[in-house]
Write a protein that holds these residues in place. Structure first.
Motif, PDB file in Angstrom:
ATOM      1  N   GLY A  38      44.740 -45.131 -50.586  1.00  0.00           N
ATOM      2  CA  GLY A  38      44.037 -44.268 -51.250  1.00  0.00           C
ATOM      3  C   GLY A  38      44.765 -43.191 -51.873  1.00  0.00           C
ATOM      4  O   GLY A  38      46.157 -43.395 -51.823  1.00  0.00           O
ATOM      5  N   GLY A  39      44.469 -42.145 -52.224  1.00  0.00           N
ATOM      6  CA  GLY A  39      45.325 -41.052 -52.562  1.00  0.00           C
ATOM      7  C   GLY A  39      45.817 -40.225 -51.660  1.00  0.00           C
ATOM      8  O   GLY A  39      45.529 -40.670 -50.272  1.00  0.00           O
ATOM      9  N   PRO A  40      46.484 -39.025 -51.825  1.00  0.00           N
ATOM     10  CA  PRO A  40      47.016 -38.295 -50.721  1.00  0.00           C
ATOM     11  C   PRO A  40      46.415 -37.708 -49.718  1.00  0.00           C
ATOM     12  O   PRO A  40      46.766 -37.923 -48.436  1.00  0.00           O
ATOM     13  CB  PRO A  40      47.689 -37.283 -51.509  1.00  0.00           C
ATOM     14  N   LEU A  41      45.280 -37.638 -49.975  1.00  0.00           N
ATOM     15  CA  LEU A  41      44.327 -36.877 -48.968  1.00  0.00           C
ATOM     16  C   LEU A  41      43.919 -38.159 -47.854  1.00  0.00           C
ATOM     17  O   LEU A  41      43.986 -37.814 -46.681  1.00  0.00           O
ATOM     18  CB  LEU A  41      42.932 -36.302 -49.614  1.00  0.00           C
ATOM     19  N   LEU A  42      43.329 -39.336 -48.290  1.00  0.00           N
ATOM     20  CA  LEU A  42      43.035 -40.243 -47.506  1.00  0.00           C
ATOM     21  C   LEU A  42      44.386 -40.728 -46.641  1.00  0.00           C
ATOM     22  O   LEU A  42      44.176 -40.993 -45.551  1.00  0.00           O
ATOM     23  CB  LEU A  42      42.624 -41.408 -48.408  1.00  0.00           C
ATOM     24  N   LYS A  43      45.585 -40.658 -47.420  1.00  0.00           N
ATOM     25  CA  LYS A  43      46.752 -41.336 -46.525  1.00  0.00           C
ATOM     26  C   LYS A  43      46.925 -40.304 -45.275  1.00  0.00           C
ATOM     27  O   LYS A  43      47.625 -40.741 -44.294  1.00  0.00           O
ATOM     28  CB  LYS A  43      47.944 -41.188 -47.495  1.00  0.00           C
ATOM     29  N   LEU A  44      46.445 -39.173 -45.327  1.00  0.00           N
ATOM     30  CA  LEU A  44      46.687 -38.172 -44.012  1.00  0.00           C
ATOM     31  C   LEU A  44      46.046 -38.672 -42.936  1.00  0.00           C
ATOM     32  O   LEU A  44      46.588 -38.646 -41.762  1.00  0.00           O
ATOM     33  CB  LEU A  44      46.014 -36.738 -44.520  1.00  0.00           C
ATOM     34  N   PHE A  45      44.798 -39.535 -43.025  1.00  0.00           N
ATOM     35  CA  PHE A  45      44.343 -39.937 -41.976  1.00  0.00           C
ATOM     36  C   PHE A  45      44.936 -41.377 -41.742  1.00  0.00           C
ATOM     37  O   PHE A  45      44.371 -41.950 -40.498  1.00  0.00           O
ATOM     38  CB  PHE A  45      42.784 -40.287 -42.283  1.00  0.00           C
ATOM     39  N   THR A  46      45.748 -41.974 -42.302  1.00  0.00           N
ATOM     40  CA  THR A  46      46.455 -43.308 -42.042  1.00  0.00           C
ATOM     41  C   THR A  46      47.683 -43.379 -41.797  1.00  0.00           C
ATOM     42  O   THR A  46      48.497 -44.290 -41.915  1.00  0.00           O
ATOM     43  CB  THR A  46      46.044 -44.371 -43.131  1.00  0.00           C
ATOM     44  N   ASN A  47      48.346 -42.297 -41.520  1.00  0.00           N
ATOM     45  CA  ASN A  47      49.684 -41.960 -41.268  1.00  0.00           C
ATOM     46  C   ASN A  47      49.926 -42.827 -39.798  1.00  0.00           C
ATOM     47  O   ASN A  47      49.344 -42.758 -38.877  1.00  0.00           O
ATOM     48  CB  ASN A  47      50.245 -40.498 -40.986  1.00  0.00           C
ATOM     49  N   PHE A  48      51.273 -43.427 -39.984  1.00  0.00           N
ATOM     50  CA  PHE A  48      51.564 -44.261 -38.766  1.00  0.00           C
ATOM     51  C   PHE A  48      50.618 -45.422 -38.474  1.00  0.00           C
ATOM     52  O   PHE A  48      50.499 -45.824 -37.202  1.00  0.00           O
ATOM     53  CB  PHE A  48      51.799 -43.361 -37.584  1.00  0.00           C
TER      54      PHE A  48
END
Length: 366
Positions: free
Chosen positions: A181-191
């Motif tokens: 997803g975009g930058p916002l969704l990626k915050l919840f899938t870091n690591f």
């Protein structure tokens, strides 16, 4: 095929910077994370098979000169392996492969060293996995051409895919859908890459199992053990090696259960945000204190810094809060800086006699 979704607004660009800063602050020069990488060999055993992984280990490991030669041989066959260090997971791929403008050679050299420990120890798993999968593919009768020759290009592609499936990959074609997803969704899938790969292996092995056949059920149980339990025990042992062993058997069990809860909760991006709550509710872990997704650790660190400033005393907690905030903002390995400063202080104050404290940090407070 069109690649990653690039940030298009100022908010998105700032979120990317914060997420990249969190990656560098958390993983940069992180010895513990580097030591955990070989534990991923359990995934390779499930994906490729124990016999073939044993062959891959025998093929790859030896003297340093032998291993260097095997790396060159594998990279000569596989473009994927030639790029592997820069694309091993999404977070490193995003940081290492971005365009850098106006930076000196020294700055680029320092930044490229942030993940070198993780990259090198991950290679200790990737190459045995690749060689094991390659030999398995070369032995497959389905890869023989009509003239009796073996389709080596297809064997290489299958070995590449085995590494990606077992150890995860950072290119968009290798990511779970929720990671794209975009930058916002990626915050919840870091690591999240390793957990996504492990979950996928577990799902595949479950789907391939005939539950009416006891031997297949037992094999599935063994796969679950390799995927979900052995890495947890390995993590606890590494902690004990670096920071000192627990005082008694009960504390060992508590640490394993705490790690096990966190590992299983980490399989899904939303449930892993509830990990500390579940650990606190079950009595395995500290008090519940949610600080947001890993990609947005900057704001929780900034909150702690504000609280420390309000106390008017510059102690170790204030230093850590300021260092964490600056690490995310200015992109340097703040986590390792904290461990080194705290560990050195613990040695000076006599709270530990473990020389590894300078790298691993101080022992946990009782």
């Amino acid at each position: 095929a069109r690649g990653d979704q690039l940030p298009t607004t100022a908010v998105d660009r700032n979120l990317v910077l914060l997420r990249s800063g969190a990656t560098i602050a958390g993983l940069g020069w992180n010895l513990r994370t580097a030591l955990l990488q070989p534990m991923g060999l359990t995934n390779s055993i499930v994906r490729v098979g124990p016999t073939w992984i044993a062959r891959g280990l025998r093929e790859f490991y030896g003297s340093p000169a032998h291993m260097a030669r095997k790396v060159e041989e594998a990279q000569a066959k596989s473009e994927f392996l030639r790029n592997r260090m820069r694309t091993m997971n999404r977070e490193i791929n995003d940081v290492v492969n971005r365009l850098d403008k106006g930076k000196s050679d020294l700055q680029l050299a320092i930044e490229s060293s942030f993940f070198i420990l993780i990259q090198k120890t991950q290679a200790l798993v990737d190459y045995p996995t690749w060689y094991g999968a390659f030999e398995k593919a070369m032995a497959d009768p389905a890869l023989r051409n009509e003239d009796g020759t073996i389709d080596e290009a297809r064997a290489v592609a299958m070995a590449d895919q085995a590494v990606i499936a077992a150890q995860s990959g950072g290119q968009i074609k290798d990511l779970a859908q929720i990671q794209r997803g975009g930058p916002l969704l990626k915050l919840f899938t870091n690591f999240y890459s390793y957990f996504a790969a492990t979950l996928q292996l577990a799902v595949e092995r479950t789907g391939q199992t005939n539950f009416k056949r006891p031997h297949e059920v037992l094999r599935l149980a063994g796969d679950y053990l390799l995927l979900m339990v052995v890495p947890v025990i390995g993590s606890v042992l590494i902690n004990a090696l670096m920071k000192g062993a627990p005082d008694d058997d009960e504390e060992w069990v508590e640490q394993i259960i705490e790690e096990q809860i966190g590992f299983l909760m980490g399989f899904f991006p939303l449930t892993r945000e509830m990990t500390s709550a579940v650990q606190a509710a079950t009595g395995f872990g500290g008090q519940f204190g949610y600080s947001g997704p890993a990609g947005l650790r900057f704001f929780s660190d900034l909150y702690r810094l504000g609280a420390q400033v309000g106390q008017g005393e510059f102690d170790m907690a204030a230093f850590k809060a300021a260092n964490n905030t600056a690490g995310v903002l200015f992109h340097y390995p703040a986590g390792q800086v904290n461990r080194t400063v705290e560990g050195t202080a613990a040695l000076i104050e006599g709270r530990t006699d473990n020389p590894l404290a300078v790298i691993a940090g101080p022992p946990p407070r009782k």
